[in-house]
Design a protein around this motif. Sequence first.
Motif, PDB file in Angstrom:
ATOM      1  N   ARG A   1       1.090  -0.693   0.426  1.00 49.73           N
ATOM      2  CA  ARG A   1      -0.140   0.034   0.088  1.00 49.73           C
ATOM      3  C   ARG A   1       0.948   0.996   0.147  1.00 49.73           C
ATOM      4  O   ARG A   1       1.747   1.186   0.506  1.00 49.73           O
ATOM      5  CB  ARG A   1      -0.860   0.340   0.771  1.00 49.73           C
TER       6      ARG A   1
ATOM      7  N   LYS B   1      -0.029   5.559   0.262  1.00 52.97           N
ATOM      8  CA  LYS B   1      -0.384   6.567   0.608  1.00 52.97           C
ATOM      9  C   LYS B   1      -0.048   7.775   0.503  1.00 52.97           C
ATOM     10  O   LYS B   1       1.241   8.371   1.420  1.00 52.97           O
ATOM     11  CB  LYS B   1      -1.323   7.288   1.984  1.00 52.97           C
TER      12      LYS B   1
ATOM     13  N   THR C   1      -4.206   6.421  -2.506  1.00 54.51           N
ATOM     14  CA  THR C   1      -3.724   5.640  -2.240  1.00 54.51           C
ATOM     15  C   THR C   1      -3.951   4.408  -3.227  1.00 54.51           C
ATOM     16  O   THR C   1      -4.553   4.479  -4.356  1.00 54.51           O
ATOM     17  CB  THR C   1      -5.117   5.044  -1.106  1.00 54.51           C
TER      18      THR C   1
END
Length: 258
Positions: free
Chosen positions: A207, A209, A214
């Motif tokens: 991931r 961000k 995102t």
Amino acid sequence: MIPNKLLKMFACEFAPVLADIYNVSIQQGVFPQRLKRAIVRPIPKQSPPTSIEDDLRPISLTSLVSKLLEGFTLKSLLSQVADQLDPKQFSLPKKSTTHAVVYMLHSLLAGLESGQCSVRIFFADFKKGFDLVDHNVLNDELVKLGVHPAIHRWIRDFLTNREQCVQIQSSCSSWKRLNGGLPQGTKLDPLLFAILVKNLLKSWHGRIKFVDDTTAFEIIPRGSPSILPLVVDEISSFASIRGMQLNPRKCKEILFPS
């Protein structure tokens, strides 16, 4: 342009006044109502914009005094929450979009170089990300992080009963009172949004961000099924529970086959 010597003189004169205003503001948990006004200028995301809903970014222009008071609170708030935020949030101090890109490229290339896998990437876009922030949800997150009550009260009042008008060239709309959202363009809003999404994809390693952007990626071994659709469902569910929405038109997927 004002000479530096004159600026320093003004700073010496105004600093004690601003310090008194801020100290009283923190003690009372009240942000001055007149400083809650913002002039919003719609900045095109593309040229020419074709959709008012999707192609304009509303930037809130606030007073210099408001920005100075925000800066004091930002420093205090960051010191209290920095070590509790998502380490994959690259909008924090000492991080940048460059760090985010380098991290993602390193992760993806390391997987692809083995020749035994493929890579799938999902770019999530929240529709009107800042405008749809629910203050109650944000307040709950501040409580969970253990933010000092005085700072929490101040932020809550800073976000409440804000007013704005829209300015296009020399024309301005009437003033309207807001019932939610974060004023995009202020000093506090990137950190407050980072707090709001700190638990988004918390258990998913791939991931990245950056404030309201995102990205989720998956390195898929050859012959194995992709579980990224489940991750996308998690993002959608996270947003829905908090009154936010994904923008299907701007959410994108890329697949790099092995």
